[in-house]
Design a protein around this motif. Sequence first.
Motif, mmCIF file in Angstrom:
data_model
loop_
_atom_site.group_PDB
_atom_site.id
_atom_site.type_symbol
_atom_site.label_atom_id
_atom_site.label_comp_id
_atom_site.label_asym_id
_atom_site.label_seq_id
_atom_site.Cartn_x
_atom_site.Cartn_y
_atom_site.Cartn_z
ATOM 1 N N LYS A 80 14.925 0.624 31.860
ATOM 2 C CA LYS A 80 15.791 -0.510 32.186
ATOM 3 C C LYS A 80 16.824 -0.134 33.248
ATOM 4 O O LYS A 80 17.064 -0.895 34.205
ATOM 5 C CB LYS A 80 16.520 -1.005 30.934
ATOM 6 C CG LYS A 80 15.602 -1.587 29.854
ATOM 7 C CD LYS A 80 16.417 -2.060 28.665
ATOM 8 C CE LYS A 80 15.516 -2.610 27.557
ATOM 9 N NZ LYS A 80 14.853 -3.877 27.958
ATOM 10 N N HIS A 318 18.237 -5.287 32.286
ATOM 11 C CA HIS A 318 16.882 -5.247 31.732
ATOM 12 C C HIS A 318 15.863 -5.105 32.847
ATOM 13 O O HIS A 318 16.106 -5.503 33.998
ATOM 14 C CB HIS A 318 16.570 -6.538 30.967
ATOM 15 C CG HIS A 318 17.257 -6.664 29.649
ATOM 16 N ND1 HIS A 318 17.018 -5.801 28.591
ATOM 17 C CD2 HIS A 318 18.180 -7.549 29.199
ATOM 18 C CE1 HIS A 318 17.763 -6.168 27.548
ATOM 19 N NE2 HIS A 318 18.478 -7.224 27.899
ATOM 20 N N GLU A 319 14.713 -4.573 32.502
ATOM 21 C CA GLU A 319 13.566 -4.594 33.406
ATOM 22 C C GLU A 319 13.018 -6.024 33.453
ATOM 23 O O GLU A 319 13.254 -6.803 32.517
ATOM 24 C CB GLU A 319 12.492 -3.606 32.937
ATOM 25 C CG GLU A 319 11.620 -4.051 31.780
ATOM 26 C CD GLU A 319 12.274 -3.978 30.409
ATOM 27 O OE1 GLU A 319 11.548 -4.122 29.413
ATOM 28 O OE2 GLU A 319 13.510 -3.796 30.343
ATOM 29 N N PRO A 320 12.314 -6.428 34.504
ATOM 30 C CA PRO A 320 11.858 -7.823 34.618
ATOM 31 C C PRO A 320 11.068 -8.327 33.420
ATOM 32 O O PRO A 320 11.230 -9.483 32.996
ATOM 33 C CB PRO A 320 10.992 -7.797 35.889
ATOM 34 C CG PRO A 320 11.570 -6.689 36.710
ATOM 35 C CD PRO A 320 11.999 -5.647 35.719
ATOM 36 N N ASP A 321 10.205 -7.487 32.842
ATOM 37 C CA ASP A 321 9.348 -7.935 31.739
ATOM 38 C C ASP A 321 10.147 -8.394 30.520
ATOM 39 O O ASP A 321 9.657 -9.208 29.730
ATOM 40 C CB ASP A 321 8.395 -6.819 31.318
ATOM 41 C CG ASP A 321 7.287 -6.591 32.335
ATOM 42 O OD1 ASP A 321 7.186 -7.408 33.271
ATOM 43 O OD2 ASP A 321 6.550 -5.596 32.203
ATOM 44 N N LYS A 323 12.470 -10.379 30.296
ATOM 45 C CA LYS A 323 12.862 -11.786 30.373
ATOM 46 C C LYS A 323 11.675 -12.713 30.688
ATOM 47 O O LYS A 323 11.885 -13.906 30.921
ATOM 48 C CB LYS A 323 13.935 -11.965 31.455
ATOM 49 C CG LYS A 323 15.272 -11.293 31.138
ATOM 50 C CD LYS A 323 16.025 -12.001 30.019
ATOM 51 C CE LYS A 323 17.435 -11.448 29.852
ATOM 52 N NZ LYS A 323 18.202 -12.172 28.797
ATOM 53 N N LEU A 324 10.452 -12.180 30.690
ATOM 54 C CA LEU A 324 9.302 -12.978 31.118
ATOM 55 C C LEU A 324 8.496 -13.576 29.973
ATOM 56 O O LEU A 324 7.650 -14.435 30.205
ATOM 57 C CB LEU A 324 8.377 -12.126 31.993
ATOM 58 C CG LEU A 324 8.961 -11.709 33.348
ATOM 59 C CD1 LEU A 324 7.964 -10.860 34.121
ATOM 60 C CD2 LEU A 324 9.369 -12.935 34.163
ATOM 61 N N SER A 325 8.734 -13.134 28.738
ATOM 62 C CA SER A 325 7.995 -13.661 27.591
ATOM 63 C C SER A 325 8.547 -15.043 27.210
ATOM 64 O O SER A 325 9.569 -15.485 27.740
ATOM 65 C CB SER A 325 8.134 -12.705 26.406
ATOM 66 O OG SER A 325 7.643 -11.426 26.725
ATOM 67 N N THR A 330 12.137 -12.828 24.299
ATOM 68 C CA THR A 330 12.890 -12.161 25.359
ATOM 69 C C THR A 330 14.083 -11.413 24.774
ATOM 70 O O THR A 330 14.526 -11.681 23.651
ATOM 71 C CB THR A 330 13.389 -13.167 26.408
ATOM 72 O OG1 THR A 330 14.218 -14.146 25.779
ATOM 73 C CG2 THR A 330 12.214 -13.846 27.090
ATOM 74 N N ASN A 407 18.642 -9.339 36.024
ATOM 75 C CA ASN A 407 18.611 -10.441 35.061
ATOM 76 C C ASN A 407 19.970 -11.115 34.952
ATOM 77 O O ASN A 407 20.891 -10.594 34.340
ATOM 78 C CB ASN A 407 18.168 -9.920 33.686
ATOM 79 C CG ASN A 407 18.962 -8.696 33.228
ATOM 80 O OD1 ASN A 407 18.932 -7.650 33.876
ATOM 81 N ND2 ASN A 407 19.667 -8.836 32.116
#
Length: 432
Positions: A80, A318-321, A323-325, A330, A407
Motif C-alpha cells: 500500500k 491504499h493500493e488501487p485494488d 477500492k475496486l471491489s 472495499t 484513493n
Amino acid sequence: MSDTSAAAHPISIRGGRIIDPAADIDAVMDLHLAGGAIAGLGEAPAGFDAQQVIDATGLVVCPGLVDVSARLRQPGQEHKATVASETRAAAAAGITTLCCPPDTLPPVDTPAVAQLIRQLAEERGHARVLPAGALTRGLDGEHISEMAALKLAGCPVMSNADRPVRNTRVLRRALEYASTYGLGTFLHPADAYLSEGGMVHEGLVATQLGLPGIPEAAEVLGVARDLALAEQTGARVHFRGLSTARATAMLAEARSRGLPVSADVAAHQLWLTEDAVAGFNADAHLIPPLRTAADRDALRAAVAAGEITAICSDHQPHEPDAKLSPFPQTEPGMSALETLLPLVLGLVRDEVLDLCDAIACVTANPAAILDRPLGRLQPGAVADVCVFDPHARWVVGEDTLVSRGKNTPLRGIELTGRVRWTLLAGRVVHEG
C-alpha cells in the motif's frame, strides 16, 4: 539522510508573512535558521551568515505541520505504501511531524517495532515520525501492553487504533497505567456492538444504497463511556476523530468541567457528508463514516469554539485494488496528507477560523496533544518550517499527489494552497 541538525546550514527566509500561533505572531518579517534551530526573527543575529536565502515574498511562513494520525503502512503492508513514500508526501504537504497509529503488522506493541518505524523515517529524513504505542498487546483489547518500554522507545501516546476495547475494566486499567507514566491516550470512540459491521452513516444514504450503517449512537455511547473513565481515572484522554454533533457537545461539556480531555477531527469531516457515498463511491468509504450536513456544521462550530483543538489528515493510503471491489468489500480510508493544508485554509475562506487559529489547529495544538515542543517558531525552537502559497490553485489527481495512495473522494477537485518549501530541523526537505 538522517533527521539531524548536522547537515543544516544557515538559512534566511525573507519577506514572508510569519504566523506563529504559539507566540501570537502574525507579521511580515525575516526568519533565520542555524544549527537546526530558529536563530532569530526580524533582524539577523550578530555574526549570522546565511548560506541560503529563500524569498518568501507573498507567501506564508509557519511552523511545520503536526499530524496526529497518518498511517504509513510499514511494517506489514508495503504493497500500500511505505515510510519512505509517505514521509516524502508529508514533506510535500508541509508536514514535518506525524504520529502513526499502532495498527501496523506487527502492531507497535514492542519497542522493536517502534524503533524500526522511527529508524526508517530517520534514514529517509523527510519527516519526523512518532509511532503511537499499542494500548493493549496485539491490539486485542484484553491485555495491557508494556507502556513504560514503549515510552522509552519513543512513543508519545498510547492507542488501540480503531480497534475497540470492549472490556471496560481493561480500558480503565490501561488508562490508569498510561497515566502512571505521564502518557496520554488516544481513543477511537465507538460502541463495538453498535458499530460492528457498519460501513457508512446510518441514515438516508445508507438506506437508499442498502448498506449497513453505523449509527450516531455508536460514537455517542463510546464518548460517554470514555468520559466516565477519564473522570474516574484522571487520565489524559484524547478522542481521535470525532464525527457527530452530539459527541462534540458532550466533549464541550466535559471540558467545561475541567476534565483533561481533547479531540481532533479529520479535515475531510469538515467538508464532506454522507452524500459523497452516493453511487457506491468507494473512495468515500471511511471510518468513522461521513455523517450528515448538520454533523459537519457542528464539527466546524466545535473547531471555531476551540472545543476541538486539532485537525488531522487521518491519512490511510491504499493500493488501487482496495477500492475496486463492490462497496462492502472495499477497505475504508482515504489518502489525505496533501489535502490537509488546503482544506484547513478553506475554513479561513469560509470564515470558520482566522488564519492564525487555523494554523494553530495543525501546528501548536496537535504538538501539545503529543506533548512535544514542536509547532512554534520562537528562537531556540526546532527549525521545522512550512512556507506555502495561500493563493496557488491545483487539482487533486494521480499526477499531483506524491503519496503512493491515490484513493481520495476529492479527486478532480480544485483546491487552494500549495506548499513551496518544507524544512525539517533546518534542512530543506521539499521545494516545489
